[in-house]
Design a protein around this motif. Structure first.
Motif, PDB file in Angstrom:
ATOM      1  N   ILE A 179      -5.684   7.079  -0.423  1.00  0.00           N
ATOM      2  CA  ILE A 179      -4.889   6.012  -1.058  1.00  0.00           C
ATOM      3  C   ILE A 179      -4.489   5.020   0.028  1.00  0.00           C
ATOM      4  CG2 ILE A 179      -2.979   5.562  -2.652  1.00  0.00           C
ATOM      5  CD1 ILE A 179      -2.895   8.684  -3.022  1.00  0.00           C
ATOM      6  N   ASP A 180      -5.439   4.203   0.436  1.00  0.00           N
ATOM      7  CA  ASP A 180      -5.208   3.283   1.549  1.00  0.00           C
ATOM      8  C   ASP A 180      -5.305   1.821   1.140  1.00  0.00           C
ATOM      9  OD1 ASP A 180      -7.899   3.192   1.031  1.00  0.00           O
ATOM     10  OD2 ASP A 180      -8.530   3.937   2.988  1.00  0.00           O
ATOM     11  N   TYR A 211       0.614   4.374  -2.513  1.00  0.00           N
ATOM     12  CA  TYR A 211       0.485   5.743  -1.986  1.00  0.00           C
ATOM     13  C   TYR A 211       1.526   6.661  -2.628  1.00  0.00           C
ATOM     14  CZ  TYR A 211       0.469   9.581   1.393  1.00  0.00           C
ATOM     15  OH  TYR A 211       0.404  10.819   1.978  1.00  0.00           O
ATOM     16  N   GLN A 212       2.767   6.192  -2.694  1.00  0.00           N
ATOM     17  CA  GLN A 212       3.832   7.012  -3.271  1.00  0.00           C
ATOM     18  C   GLN A 212       3.615   7.267  -4.757  1.00  0.00           C
ATOM     19  OE1 GLN A 212       6.143   8.610  -1.608  1.00  0.00           O
ATOM     20  NE2 GLN A 212       5.404   7.732   0.318  1.00  0.00           N
ATOM     21  N   THR A 259       0.824  -1.210   0.000  1.00  0.00           N
ATOM     22  CA  THR A 259       0.000   0.000   0.000  1.00  0.00           C
ATOM     23  C   THR A 259       0.857   1.258   0.000  1.00  0.00           C
ATOM     24  OG1 THR A 259      -1.773  -1.148   1.178  1.00  0.00           O
ATOM     25  CG2 THR A 259      -1.798   1.251   1.250  1.00  0.00           C
ATOM     26  N   ASP A 260       1.999   1.196   0.672  1.00  0.00           N
ATOM     27  CA  ASP A 260       2.865   2.371   0.720  1.00  0.00           C
ATOM     28  C   ASP A 260       3.376   2.743  -0.669  1.00  0.00           C
ATOM     29  OD1 ASP A 260       4.476   4.367   2.249  1.00  0.00           O
ATOM     30  OD2 ASP A 260       6.135   3.222   1.373  1.00  0.00           O
ATOM     31  N   GLN A 299       0.581   7.557  -6.267  1.00  0.00           N
ATOM     32  CA  GLN A 299      -0.595   8.384  -6.550  1.00  0.00           C
ATOM     33  C   GLN A 299      -0.635   9.703  -5.790  1.00  0.00           C
ATOM     34  OE1 GLN A 299      -4.744   6.667  -6.018  1.00  0.00           O
ATOM     35  NE2 GLN A 299      -4.404   6.229  -8.188  1.00  0.00           N
ATOM     36  N   ILE A 300       0.086   9.799  -4.694  1.00  0.00           N
ATOM     37  CA  ILE A 300       0.028  11.022  -3.892  1.00  0.00           C
ATOM     38  C   ILE A 300       0.595  12.252  -4.598  1.00  0.00           C
ATOM     39  CG2 ILE A 300       2.244  10.767  -2.727  1.00  0.00           C
ATOM     40  CD1 ILE A 300      -1.121  12.006  -1.232  1.00  0.00           C
ATOM     41  N   PHE A 343      -7.150   2.962  -4.758  1.00  0.00           N
ATOM     42  CA  PHE A 343      -6.170   3.310  -5.792  1.00  0.00           C
ATOM     43  C   PHE A 343      -6.796   3.166  -7.180  1.00  0.00           C
ATOM     44  CE2 PHE A 343      -2.905   2.144  -8.865  1.00  0.00           C
ATOM     45  CZ  PHE A 343      -1.897   3.065  -8.634  1.00  0.00           C
TER      46      PHE A 343
END
Length: 360
Positions: free
Chosen positions: A243-244, A212-213, A208-209, A215-216, A249
């Motif tokens: 984004i979890d 996150y990176q 997930t991280d 899409q953030i 996502f």
């Protein structure tokens, strides 16, 4: 890669050559008109990246390993009197290569249209997208030549890996998506299933991280701009879901498709939205025509466009940035559009036409 070896049966090929030279001259003049003043009439943010590069170069801040620092380092290496000539030479080479690939009035018109966006945003100032031209030009050249597919793919891997290592890491992901599409469209159903299952497995296994990176950056780029009402962010948007996990996502990804590819509906009709949408239509058409072509080199070109197209939806913050990054595949689009136009004319008019410069 030559599509016409039979002697021409009319004067039209010579007329096409002359017409292409006129179009090239017109686009070069448009390019310099944009460089020397027209850019501001179309975009408020087109020169922001080059300003950042210049500031970093003047401050000598090259410790960061990011793409801006690398671009600034190259900027600083080039002697000051040669920087603008380097920019202009890159832009002119880009125009000539793309338009000399075209083989008739129709492909010349389409290529000229989609070239307007990169002339406005990518090749008029010293930035990452300008340097990218010198990585995509050799790739497009070898695919346009009579080189074998394996040699062409090797050149692609080398130049994209170099650009990914020194400028944008996500080009490794573009390469992954490219090969996934190529395998799916080039091989039998067993390989198609393998491509699908491997792609799904990769998505399910990605932490997930990492999602996150990926899409953030869209939210980071747009949050302050939207809150403060910065000029030039008319098409900016935020991710609607946190984004979890893979589900949110995916929903954010689909929303990006809606906002970037269907802006004529999502934002309402306007000349700008029509222009953006028509650009996307050309890229999608070229991508599809390449993927379904029987020529494996054309198929791989279509997969390369798909790699850019489907990956950059993950993080692009607005339509202008989206098309600027999508134009990295423009030289591949020109080859596919030119071949399609050439074959269509042969099919319906039964006249032999020579490409202006399709064989090397």
């Amino acid at each position: 890669m030559q599509y016409a070896s039979t002697p021409a049966t009319s004067r039209e090929p010579k007329i096409i050559i002359r017409f292409s030279l006129v179009v090239i001259l017109a686009m070069v003049l448009l390019y310099f008109a944009i460089v020397f003043g027209l850019r501001g009439a179309f975009s408020d943010t087109a020169g922001s990246d080059s300003s950042t590069v210049k500031q970093l170069a003047e401050s000598g801040s090259f410790e960061d390993v990011g793409s801006y620092a690398m671009t600034a380092f190259i900027y600083a290496l080039i002697p000051s009197p040669l920087r603008l000539p380097f920019v202009y030479a890159t832009g002119v080479a880009y125009i000539i290569f793309a338009l000399r690939t075209a083989n008739d009035r129709y492909s010349l018109a389409v290529v000229s249209f989609i070239m307007i966006m990169p002339l406005l945003t990518a090749v008029g100032t010293f930035q990452k997208d300008l340097l990218l031209v010198w990585f995509t030009l050799p790739v497009a050249y070898v695919f346009r030549s009579n080189a074998t597919l394996s040699r062409s793919i090797l050149v692609y891997i080398i130049f994209y890996s170099l650009y990914a290592l020194y400028f944008r890491k996500y080009f490794f992901l573009i390469m992954f998506v490219t090969f996934a599409f190529y395998i799916f469209f080039a091989y039998n159903y067993k390989f198609k299933l393998m491509a699908v299952f491997v792609s799904i497995a990769v998505l399910l296994l990605v932490p997930t991280d990492v999602l996150y990176q990926l899409q953030i950056p869209r939210d980071r780029a747009n949050f302050v701009r939207l809150i403060e009402g910065v000029r030039g962010v008319r098409t900016a948007f935020l991710n609607p879901y946190p984004i979890d996990g893979l589900w949110h996502f995916t929903l954010n990804y689909l929303n990006a498709f809606w906002m970037l590819d269907f802006s004529l509906i999502s934002r309402g009709f306007s000349i700008r939205e029509a222009f953006l949408t028509l650009n996307v239509v050309v890229y999608v058409f070229a991508m599809w025509r390449g993927l379904v072509d029987k020529d494996l080199k054309m198929k791989f070109l279509g997969a390369m466009i798909a790699g850019h197209f489907f990956l950059i939806h993950v993080f692009e913050p607005d339509s202008g940035s989206f098309l600027r990054h999508l134009s990295a595949s423009l030289l591949y689009v020109t080859i596919i559009i030119s071949k399609f136009s050439y074959e269509t004319r042969l099919k319906y008019r039964k006249v032999v036409y020579r490409p202006v410069r399709f064989a090397t």
